[in-house]
Scaffold this motif. Structure first.
Motif, PDB file in Angstrom:
ATOM      1  N   THR A  46      -5.949  10.199  -3.469  1.00  0.00           N
ATOM      2  CA  THR A  46      -5.305   8.969  -3.932  1.00  0.00           C
ATOM      3  C   THR A  46      -3.904   9.314  -4.417  1.00  0.00           C
TER       4      THR A  46
ATOM      5  N   ARG B 233      -5.263   7.127   0.094  1.00  0.00           N
ATOM      6  CA  ARG B 233      -5.303   5.792  -0.528  1.00  0.00           C
ATOM      7  C   ARG B 233      -4.138   5.681  -1.512  1.00  0.00           C
TER       8      ARG B 233
ATOM      9  N   GLU C 140       3.435   5.547   2.310  1.00  0.00           N
ATOM     10  CA  GLU C 140       2.454   4.894   3.179  1.00  0.00           C
ATOM     11  C   GLU C 140       2.873   5.004   4.650  1.00  0.00           C
TER      12      GLU C 140
ATOM     13  N   GLN D  12     -11.140  13.233  -0.920  1.00  0.00           N
ATOM     14  CA  GLN D  12     -10.658  11.864  -1.074  1.00  0.00           C
ATOM     15  C   GLN D  12      -9.370  11.933  -1.886  1.00  0.00           C
TER      16      GLN D  12
END
Length: 279
Positions: free
Chosen positions: A140, A164, A153, A138
């Motif tokens: 970030t 994220r 992004e 995960q």
């Protein structure tokens, strides 16, 4: 009418690096900037007038010091092609050392999702490379610049990588969250450093950090313990002469296993430490 060989000869005679000239000429012709074999095979082709106008404009911008990556609109990093522009720093190959260290530091223990935080992501180079190499993680990524986050992004969407993103300054962007690895390539050039003259086209806020270049690193080192799991790693890129100072900051904050890793030129470019305790 000039041939492609004539155009390259003119550019290199004027002081442009030959590889840069080849990449820019290919870009001008609407071809991949890496298709140098095509350029060699077509060296006697004429340069069309409309392409010559674009070529001259690119040469002027390059001679003014604008990075080739901005002129091309892209930069290769970690096996990925990232779109870049003047809102973000151009990713440097030396940062791949930090990425490899981060990948090595991510846990491989079954039953848990390894979590990595990329502070000050810029174009997304660190976060996106980790996400591509460790799809089980995960990832970030944060940045204090909304413009930089927009670039990162867009890269994530184009590459189909599930990173994220969070807007904010350092750890304030992810309050109350904890990670197995925090990696960052923060600003680390001292204000007034003469090397800044060669970087005038890149965002100054992503380059400088106080009189000694360590202001942002000090903040990250002070804030990171609250965002690391026990046994988590903080990994930082820094200047060529800052390794000892960064190791001292990490040790003073209570990190264990403090050390540095060298870049491609053999310079200590990244330093890190382990937050005490078992994972």
């Amino acid at each position: 009418m000039n041939t492609l060989t004539d155009a390259l000869r003119h550019a290199t005679t004027a002081g442009l690096d030959r590889l840069d000239a080849q990449m820019l000429l290919l870009h001008t012709l609407g071809r991949s900037p890496h298709d140098r074999a095509w350029l060699i095979a077509h060296d006697s082709d004429p340069l069309p007038a409309e392409a010559d106008a674009r070529w001259q404009a690119l040469l002027q911008r390059r001679h003014a010091g604008e990075p080739v990556a901005y002129l091309l609109g892209e930069k290769e990093f970690g096996g990925l092609t990232l779109n870049v522009d003047a809102r973000v720093l151009v990713p440097r190959p030396d940062t791949e050392v930090l990425v490899e260290w981060a990948l090595d530091a991510l846990p491989l223990v079954g039953g848990q999702t390894p979590r990595l935080l990329d502070l000050g992501t810029g174009s997304g180079a660190i976060a996106l490379t980790v996400a591509a190499r460790r799809p089980d993680a995960q990832v970030t990524a944060t940045d204090a610049s909304a413009d930089a986050l927009a670039v990162a992004e867009a890269n994530a969407r184009r590459l189909g990588l599930p990173v994220r993103f969070a807007h904010g300054a350092w750890l304030a962007a992810v309050p109350g969250e904890c990670f197995h690895v925090i990696a960052s390539n923060p600003p680390y050039i001292a204000e007034g450093d003469p090397h800044l003259n060669a970087l005038s086209h890149e965002p100054i806020s992503a380059l400088t950090a106080g009189p000694d270049g360590l202001d942002d690193i000090r903040q990250i080192v002070a804030q990171a313990p609250s965002a690391l799991v026990p046994g988590g790693w903080l990994l930082l890129e820094h200047g060529h002469d800052q390794a000892a100072s960064v190791r001292a900051l990490l040790a003073a904050q209570g990190f264990d296993a403090v050390g540095s890793q060298q870049d491609l030129a053999g310079i200590e470019r990244c330093s890190g430490g382990l937050w005490p305790g078992a994972r």
